[in-house]
Motif scaffolding. Sequence first.
Motif, PDB file in Angstrom:
ATOM      1  N   CYS A 137     -22.257 -82.087 -16.563  1.00 12.98           N
ATOM      2  CA  CYS A 137     -23.542 -81.477 -16.191  1.00 12.98           C
ATOM      3  C   CYS A 137     -24.621 -82.219 -16.969  1.00 12.98           C
ATOM      4  O   CYS A 137     -24.549 -82.327 -18.203  1.00 12.98           O
ATOM      5  N   TYR A 139     -24.603 -81.930 -11.355  1.00 12.96           N
ATOM      6  CA  TYR A 139     -23.165 -81.854 -11.651  1.00 12.96           C
ATOM      7  C   TYR A 139     -22.463 -82.970 -10.904  1.00 12.96           C
ATOM      8  O   TYR A 139     -22.700 -83.157  -9.704  1.00 12.96           O
ATOM      9  N   ARG A 153     -22.233 -72.533 -15.305  1.00 13.85           N
ATOM     10  CA  ARG A 153     -22.864 -73.831 -15.004  1.00 13.85           C
ATOM     11  C   ARG A 153     -23.804 -74.309 -16.109  1.00 13.85           C
ATOM     12  O   ARG A 153     -24.185 -75.478 -16.132  1.00 13.85           O
TER      13      ARG A 153
END
Lengths: 237, 406
Positions: free
Chosen positions: B134, B124, B188
């Motif tokens: 990402c 990231y 994420r």
Amino acid sequence: MKKSSFLAISLLLIMSMATAQEFSLDEILAKHSKALGYENLQKVSTVTMTGTLIQADAMPVKITRMRPDKFVMEFDIQDITAWQAYDGKIAWFTAPYTGNPKPQIMPEDRTKEMKTRADFEGVLMNWKAKGHTVELVGKDTVENSPAYKLKITKNDGGVEFLFIDEGSFLISKRLYNRISRGKEVPMENYFRDYRAVQGIMFSFTQDTHFGGQPYNSLQLDSIELNNPVDEKIFQMP
Amino acid sequence: MKYLVISCISVLVLLSSQAGSAQEVLQWSGADRSGVFQETGLLKSWPAEGPALLWESADIGNGYGSPVITRKNIFINGEIDTVSYLFALDLSGKFIWKSKIGKEWTLSYPGSRTTPTIVDDLIYVTAGWGQLACLETQTGKERWSVNMMSDFHGAVPRFGFSESVIVEGNTVFCSPGSADTNVVALDRFTGKINWISKGAGEMTSYCSPMIIRLPQRNILVTFSKSTMLGIDTKDGKLLWSYKQEGQDVDCQCNTPLFENGIIYCVAGNGNGAFKIKLSEDGTQITEVWKNGLCDNLMGGFIKKNNYIYTSGYEKRQYYVVETNAGTIVDSVRFDRGTTNMADGMLYLYNEKGQVGLFKPDGPKMEQISSFKVTKGTKAHYAHPVICGGVMYIRHGKALLAYKITK
């Protein structure tokens, strides 16, 4: 006993006469020239200095000088590279940190300052031929060290004072006025940490005070002599 | 047999954790963002010319961000022609791939300003104009990206987005800094929003956050313009805030430290060094002391036992602060800059480019060795990273690797 006392007193008198000896302007300049290594400086055509300019931030700086009167300083403000230069005729600068990256011609008073700064040998060497006037105006102290105070009236009418250290005969201080917001404000350059480079004495630390307050500090790491230099670097792009 | 299996597993776990801690630095400022690198066997003094330079990668673009190191690779970001790139190198400094991240900061102090964060096979990274991407560590292929300005109405602070994002579990946190979308938690793996916190409604600052882990909750600790924020990582609820005093206070760059119920930080643009007590459940804070004379802006600090070691800002020197009362007990002239620690020694990298090896000795810090970084470009701002016996120093476009083991 009487004889030895007389000798001791005589010796003290001679020593005190020696320390109190007053030199003429010509003698001071001759001693300054010798202390500086002027004879060696005459064999030098370019000087390249690198180091750090501390003015709030500590930023890299590179100064290149060329005979007889070319000067360029490449330095960073806010980590953006800017230039100040004099090509023998025109003084120019960039100030990209203001949002304007274009080169600009310096105003008249700053041009005079740059012209003095660009004098390869300094104002004291061959001052008569350059049309300056130099007077010994007395003695002063620079940071507790006695110094000869010289008044220089330059060929452009500008006035500055140089202080020659009484012990080393090197310049310890320069004093002149800069116009700031319509007023004359004193600029003081203190020259410290002299070191010999190929027989010539250079100040490796120059601290500047503006209006009596610390303004910036130029701290050099290296000084190289007679590097090949392209004259174009002094010219306004 | 059972004991043998347990013993073998224990040894494997031990070996694995040791190798991981010693040979990887996967995020900003070490495993717990404390500035301490878990290394052993490092040199206790350096030769006069400094430790041996193993290699130099001279084309990583402009910037101030530090590298992250895996067992095989180095990742670092840099700006080339206004674009932010993430570079992958091998451990000898050879380029493997580079990926475009977004528009990089080109105004005051131009260049990349963040350190990437690696979790498993994803990395990231943030660029100065707010792009958060990402990517796959293996290939540099982008999995997802968001822009903190266009996607979250973020407001760019005067020196650009500078947060090295933090990941916890399946969540990555970022700080767009708008009044309604102040701090955001994203999945994420997808970049989708988990929650949005209004924080204190201030513009973001330059802090790379840390996480406090308590039995009751985990707390994201970061700064907005003039306020330290404690945010519940589960739902984004603002648990508490701590105001920085002074006018035009907007540069909060240092990562706070949590230790035994206490939060320490040095906020050079605000309260200076401070110590605050966190309640057991993490919902309340109480100021213990603050010391405005200790004003480090962005060089970080190290706490060891009862002392904080950090540099000043207005006064270009380093300080030792005693942590019971917050008093400065020593100062050392070494200009100003960053502070890190490894193997019991302090590593200082100042703005003049000098790297110092100092021995912290309670209220004193003793200079053992130093050398000057002569390669690279522009300002000496990047924090060094120490990993696998190598000290990595980024100086603008150059990444330098110094061997600091025998």
